[in-house]
Write an enzyme that holds these catalytic residues in place. Structure first.
Site, short mmCIF file in Angstrom:
data_model
loop_
_atom_site.label_atom_id
_atom_site.label_comp_id
_atom_site.label_asym_id
_atom_site.label_seq_id
_atom_site.Cartn_x
_atom_site.Cartn_y
_atom_site.Cartn_z
N LYS A 154 8.59 -21.87 -39.80
CA LYS A 154 9.72 -21.28 -39.07
C LYS A 154 9.56 -21.46 -37.56
O LYS A 154 10.51 -21.80 -36.87
CB LYS A 154 9.85 -19.77 -39.39
CG LYS A 154 10.06 -19.47 -40.86
CD LYS A 154 10.32 -17.99 -41.11
CE LYS A 154 9.15 -17.06 -40.82
NZ LYS A 154 7.98 -17.26 -41.73
N ARG A 167 13.03 -8.78 -42.26
CA ARG A 167 12.01 -8.91 -43.29
C ARG A 167 12.17 -7.85 -44.37
O ARG A 167 11.37 -7.83 -45.31
CB ARG A 167 10.63 -8.74 -42.66
CG ARG A 167 9.86 -10.06 -42.48
CD ARG A 167 8.61 -9.68 -41.72
NE ARG A 167 7.50 -10.56 -41.81
CZ ARG A 167 7.15 -11.43 -40.86
NH1 ARG A 167 7.91 -11.62 -39.80
NH2 ARG A 167 6.03 -12.11 -40.99
N ARG A 175 -3.77 -23.43 -39.35
CA ARG A 175 -3.28 -22.84 -38.09
C ARG A 175 -4.30 -21.86 -37.53
O ARG A 175 -4.48 -21.75 -36.32
CB ARG A 175 -1.94 -22.12 -38.36
CG ARG A 175 -1.33 -21.49 -37.13
CD ARG A 175 0.06 -20.96 -37.40
NE ARG A 175 0.06 -19.81 -38.28
CZ ARG A 175 1.17 -19.24 -38.79
NH1 ARG A 175 2.35 -19.74 -38.51
NH2 ARG A 175 1.09 -18.19 -39.57
N ARG A 198 -5.17 -16.02 -34.30
CA ARG A 198 -4.57 -14.88 -35.01
C ARG A 198 -5.51 -14.40 -36.10
O ARG A 198 -5.83 -15.16 -37.01
CB ARG A 198 -3.23 -15.31 -35.63
CG ARG A 198 -2.12 -15.46 -34.63
CD ARG A 198 -0.84 -15.92 -35.28
NE ARG A 198 -0.39 -15.07 -36.39
CZ ARG A 198 0.81 -15.18 -36.96
NH1 ARG A 198 1.66 -16.09 -36.53
NH2 ARG A 198 1.15 -14.39 -37.96
N ARG A 246 -0.25 -10.78 -46.84
CA ARG A 246 1.01 -11.24 -46.22
C ARG A 246 1.91 -11.92 -47.25
O ARG A 246 3.13 -11.72 -47.25
CB ARG A 246 0.70 -12.19 -45.06
CG ARG A 246 0.18 -11.43 -43.85
CD ARG A 246 -0.50 -12.33 -42.86
NE ARG A 246 0.43 -13.22 -42.20
CZ ARG A 246 0.05 -14.36 -41.60
NH1 ARG A 246 -1.22 -14.72 -41.62
NH2 ARG A 246 0.93 -15.11 -41.01
P1 AMP Z 1 4.84 -13.45 -37.95
O1 AMP Z 1 4.40 -14.09 -36.69
O2 AMP Z 1 6.33 -13.52 -38.15
O3 AMP Z 1 4.08 -13.95 -39.16
O4 AMP Z 1 4.50 -11.89 -37.82
C1 AMP Z 1 3.18 -11.42 -37.66
C2 AMP Z 1 3.09 -9.96 -38.06
O5 AMP Z 1 3.94 -9.17 -37.21
C3 AMP Z 1 3.55 -9.63 -39.47
O6 AMP Z 1 2.54 -9.84 -40.45
C4 AMP Z 1 3.91 -8.15 -39.34
O7 AMP Z 1 2.76 -7.34 -39.29
C5 AMP Z 1 4.55 -8.12 -37.95
N1 AMP Z 1 6.00 -8.40 -38.03
C6 AMP Z 1 6.66 -9.46 -37.50
N2 AMP Z 1 7.97 -9.40 -37.75
C7 AMP Z 1 8.15 -8.27 -38.48
C8 AMP Z 1 9.30 -7.67 -39.07
N3 AMP Z 1 10.52 -8.22 -38.98
N4 AMP Z 1 9.12 -6.50 -39.75
C9 AMP Z 1 7.90 -5.94 -39.86
N5 AMP Z 1 6.79 -6.46 -39.34
C10 AMP Z 1 6.90 -7.62 -38.66
#
Ligand code: AMP
Length: 190
Positions: free
Chosen positions: A14, A89, A128, A134, A146
């Site tokens: 994404k 999400r 990654r 991260r 996740r």
């Molecule tokens: P991402 O970079 O999109 O994989 O997000 C990293 C982490 O941020 C996720 O594993 C969640 O802990 C938190 N996070 C990001 N976006 C959301 C969302 N829309 N709702 C809830 N938690 C989020």
């Protein structure tokens, strides 16, 4: 003006595709993961709150995420549209997004869902993790959480958009440029 939800499991690509899309269409990238990581880096209260959820691979509570997105939409003036990446999400977040956009007389044009098999995701996330810094990319247990959270809580969001005839699935395995072309064909059909 396009408002697009770019959807898919962690590691689907994404972020990579969003970068190319903002360049082509001049859209504003709204990645909730990136926003949380920025807050974390700056040590804000919101960052502190999100940290424990993020580090375990769990979702930050809806009201926190929704408030942050609302602020970002309200403070972005003259946007040509948004690419929502990693948001919504949960179904509650999707409903809140429709509500927020309606206040600006806007709506989601469509959701583009990147389809990538689980075994490919695991390989990509670990790859990654070597450079992303991260913690949630580096450990099998967190990666498992996740993916499970995605399947249990996030996948129903695709049904939400399918019920509005706004869901398009794209094969997310292959050349980055081929996947990008497939995505742009969908956007150009809006
Ligand atoms: P991402 O970079 O999109 O994989 O997000 C990293 C982490 O941020 C996720 O594993 C969640 O802990 C938190 N996070 C990001 N976006 C959301 C969302 N829309 N709702 C809830 N938690 C989020």
């Amino acid at each position: 003006m396009y408002n697009i939800v770019l959807f898919g499991p962690p590691g689907a690509g994404k972020g990579t595709q969003s970068e190319k899309l903002i360049e082509k269409y001049g859209l504003t990238h709204l990645s909730t993961g990136d926003l949380f990581r920025k807050h974390l880096g700056e040590g804000t209260e919101l960052g502190q709150l999100a940290k424990k959820y993020m580090n375990e691979g769990r979702l930050v509570p809806d009201e926190v995420v929704i408030g942050m997105v609302e602020d970002k939409i309200n403070e972005t003036k003259d946007a040509r549209g948004f690419i929502f990446d990693g948001f919504p999400r949960t179904t509650a977040q999707a409903e809140a997004l429709d509500e927020m956009l309606s206040h600006h007389k806007l709506e989601i044009n469509g959701m583009i869902a990147l389809d990538v098999p689980e075994e490919v995701l695991r390989v990509r996330i670990k790859e990654r993790g070597k450079t992303s810094n991260r913690v949630d990319d580096q450990d099998d247990e967190k990666i498992n959480t996740r993916i499970k959270v995605y399947l249990d809580e996030t996948l129903p969001v695709a049904d939400y958009y399918a019920s509005q005839s706004k869901l398009q699935k794209i094969n997310g395995v292959g050349e980055i440029n081929q996947i990008f072309n497939d995505i742009t064909s969908v956007i150009d059909s809006y």
